[in-house]
Design a protein around this motif. Structure first.
Motif, PDB file in Angstrom:
ATOM      1  N   LEU A 110      -0.822   8.172  -6.166  1.00 52.07           N
ATOM      2  CA  LEU A 110      -0.231   8.271  -4.378  1.00 52.07           C
ATOM      3  C   LEU A 110       1.562   8.005  -4.823  1.00 52.07           C
ATOM      4  O   LEU A 110       2.258   8.364  -4.580  1.00 52.07           O
ATOM      5  CB  LEU A 110      -0.852   7.572  -3.552  1.00 52.07           C
ATOM      6  N   GLU A 111       1.382   7.140  -5.411  1.00 51.67           N
ATOM      7  CA  GLU A 111       3.339   6.907  -5.813  1.00 51.67           C
ATOM      8  C   GLU A 111       3.514   7.325  -6.628  1.00 51.67           C
ATOM      9  O   GLU A 111       5.362   7.774  -6.359  1.00 51.67           O
ATOM     10  CB  GLU A 111       2.961   5.353  -6.029  1.00 51.67           C
ATOM     11  N   ASN A 112       2.680   7.939  -7.035  1.00 52.56           N
ATOM     12  CA  ASN A 112       3.741   9.047  -8.055  1.00 52.56           C
ATOM     13  C   ASN A 112       3.339  10.589  -7.955  1.00 52.56           C
ATOM     14  O   ASN A 112       3.739  11.981  -8.555  1.00 52.56           O
ATOM     15  CB  ASN A 112       3.124   9.177  -9.741  1.00 52.56           C
ATOM     16  N   GLY A 113       3.222  11.504  -6.950  1.00 48.93           N
ATOM     17  CA  GLY A 113       2.442  11.917  -5.905  1.00 48.93           C
ATOM     18  C   GLY A 113       2.038  13.156  -6.118  1.00 48.93           C
ATOM     19  O   GLY A 113       2.225  14.341  -6.654  1.00 48.93           O
ATOM     20  N   LYS A 114       0.945  12.221  -7.109  1.00 52.00           N
ATOM     21  CA  LYS A 114      -0.540  13.308  -7.266  1.00 52.00           C
ATOM     22  C   LYS A 114      -1.593  13.341  -6.556  1.00 52.00           C
ATOM     23  O   LYS A 114      -2.436  12.505  -6.584  1.00 52.00           O
ATOM     24  CB  LYS A 114      -0.567  12.105  -8.765  1.00 52.00           C
ATOM     25  N   VAL A 115      -1.268  13.934  -5.197  1.00 54.00           N
ATOM     26  CA  VAL A 115      -2.129  14.222  -4.904  1.00 54.00           C
ATOM     27  C   VAL A 115      -3.976  14.044  -4.938  1.00 54.00           C
ATOM     28  O   VAL A 115      -4.992  13.996  -4.505  1.00 54.00           O
ATOM     29  CB  VAL A 115      -1.359  14.870  -3.388  1.00 54.00           C
ATOM     30  N   MET A 143      -5.514  11.247   3.731  1.00 50.93           N
ATOM     31  CA  MET A 143      -5.708  12.053   2.891  1.00 50.93           C
ATOM     32  C   MET A 143      -5.415  13.198   3.990  1.00 50.93           C
ATOM     33  O   MET A 143      -4.965  14.409   3.912  1.00 50.93           O
ATOM     34  CB  MET A 143      -6.795  12.264   2.236  1.00 50.93           C
ATOM     35  N   HIS A 144      -6.686  12.825   4.568  1.00 52.02           N
ATOM     36  CA  HIS A 144      -6.950  13.623   5.546  1.00 52.02           C
ATOM     37  C   HIS A 144      -6.220  13.327   6.847  1.00 52.02           C
ATOM     38  O   HIS A 144      -4.964  14.942   7.455  1.00 52.02           O
ATOM     39  CB  HIS A 144      -8.040  13.579   7.071  1.00 52.02           C
TER      40      HIS A 144
END
Length: 466
Positions: free
Chosen positions: A41-46, A73-74
């Motif tokens: 999440l911190e690295n934008g890799k959702v 996530m939702h």
């Protein structure tokens, strides 16, 4: 072998990514999954965070923290009903978990139900060990509601909890600015500086408040203190340069802007302002050098192209001005400021068709200034496009009804088209609105002006009533 926390996290991440590549299934404890998800999440890799959350819940289906990540996530994907359903289930099990209240508040916030969100955050505040985070969220909810007094209050509470929370400080000043309470902002910042005398951010904000109040000497002193507190604070040097320009101390302004060029990558703003200062000092060669550096640094900054164009326009070097404004238009065809200049330059060069095109584009892009309508009309008259001139003026009249300059031109154009009844109607309107502007007919339509009937109407209007 004992691993440090960082080494342990890296090891868990490497194992997880190895598992994804091989399709093998490895076991991770719930905390490891939490760390992996947080990393993604911190690295934008959702997408990877979602995959880790799903796999984590497969191995630890009762983990509240993993379910809260699933909620996150939702919410991120605007699946608010799904998020709320999970939160309702968690609430039954853990009524004292502040994160459940925070995420539920997040759902309400996304639905623009900010009062409900605040109500839940108030409950979270009663049970949390980290008050600053919740106070900040409450401040943001009040900002969304444009309740700046309450927002300011909660951000102040945040700053009391953590004096290094500069985002809270910026939000406090944003509220003061919106409320136009500049003196109150200065008082608040001075109180803060009494406890934190070397806070460069606070000094910078004090300077900006004084700048807004046009108290430039005090602003300058504040920015100097910001620089003393942090001699690499680019924002303070830029603001100091702006103040020095206001004080007409252009050499010192150049010096302040120039310092920023050595601290980091040159900014187009600093290069532009240096150019402006050199132009004020009549050092035109250096002014042009910096304007050119500005557009090389950022070709999308319209102020840079406008500075070069206006420089040549003032020097009456219209060919050079046209060259640069055409370059600018090639980069951004929708910039109304470019087209306005393009039109004026072509008019000076007696390139009337190009000038008319420029004014037409200016209007199409939403510039409805009187000058634009009238300039286009006068060029259409020059080109003999009388019908187009009338259509242009009728559009202008929708924005500027009962305007003498429009009415005189309409009268002249209708006379040109031999529609004398319409012409007289507009001439009478024009004379009633302002007979001093009758010279417009004389200048733009000399043959019309010399018509016997036109002279009679003008003279009759100027006769004193008995």
């Amino acid at each position: 072998m004992h691993l440090s926390p960082n080494e342990h996290n890296n090891f868990s991440l490497s194992r997880f990514e190895s598992m994804l590549k091989t399709n093998d299934v490895y076991f991770f404890d719930s905390e490891e999954f939490e760390e992996i998800i947080q990393h993604y999440l911190e690295n934008g890799k959702v997408a990877l965070a979602k995959k880790a959350t799903r796999m984590g819940l497969e191995q630890h289906p009762s983990s509240t923290n993993l379910k809260l990540f699933q909620v996150e996530m939702h919410i991120f994907e605007n699946e608010l009903d799904k998020a709320e359903e999970i939160l309702d289930e968690l609430y039954v099990l853990e009524k004292s978990n502040e994160e459940i209240y925070i995420q539920k508040a997040n759902v309400y916030s996304r639905r623009d139900e900010h009062k409900k969100a605040i109500s839940l955050l108030e409950k979270a505040l009663e049970i949390t060990a980290d008050e600053a985070d919740v106070l900040s969220l409450m401040g943001m909810e009040y900002l969304f509601m444009e309740d700046f007094e309450h927002a300011k209050y909660y951000f102040m509470k945040c700053l009391e909890q953590d004096e290094q929370d500069y985002s809270a400080l910026y939000n406090i000043i944003y509220c003061f600015d919106y409320l136009q309470e500049h003196e109150a902002a200065i008082d608040y910042l001075n109180d803060f500086l009494n406890k934190n005398p070397y806070c460069e951010v606070a000094w910078h904000q004090v300077g900006k408040q004084y700048y807004t109040l046009e108290e430039y000497e005090k602003a300058l002193a504040a920015f100097d203190f910001a620089v003393i507190s942090d001699d690499r604070f680019i924002g303070a040097y830029l603001e100091k340069g702006k103040v020095l320009e206001k004080l007409k101390q252009y050499e010192r302004a150049i010096e302040s802007y120039s310092i920023t060029l050595g601290l980091d990558e040159p900014t187009s703003f600093a290069l532009l302002r240096i150019g402006k200062c050199y132009e004020k000092l009549e050092n035109y060669e250096l002014a042009l050098q910096f304007y050119n550096k500005c557009v090389e640094e950022d070709a999308l900054l319209d102020k840079g192209w406008i500075a070069i164009t206006d420089f040549y326009f003032k020097k009456k070097n219209y060919q050079k001005a046209l060259y640069y404004i055409e370059k600018a238009i090639n980069i951004d065809t929708e910039n109304v400021l470019y087209w306005k200049r393009y039109a004026k330059i072509n008019k000076r060069l007696s390139l009337f068709e190009e000038a008319e095109h420029g004014f037409r584009r200016t209007i199409e892009l939403g510039n409805y200034e009187m000058e634009t309508w009238l300039s286009r009309c006068d060029i259409l008259i020059e080109l003999g496009e009388y019908d187009a001139g009338i259509n242009n003026l009728l559009q202008a009249a929708e924005f500027y009804p009962e305007n003498a300059e429009i009415e005189y031109r309409l009268a002249g154009l209708y006379y040109k088209l031999l529609e004398d009844n319409k012409a007289e109607f507009h001439l009478k309107n024009a004379l009633n609105l302002d007979d001093e502007f009758a010279m417009i007919i004389e200048e733009l339509f000399p043959k019309v002006y010399n018509k016997k009937r036109v002279q009679e109407l003008i003279k009759d209007h100027k006769k004193p009533s008995l």
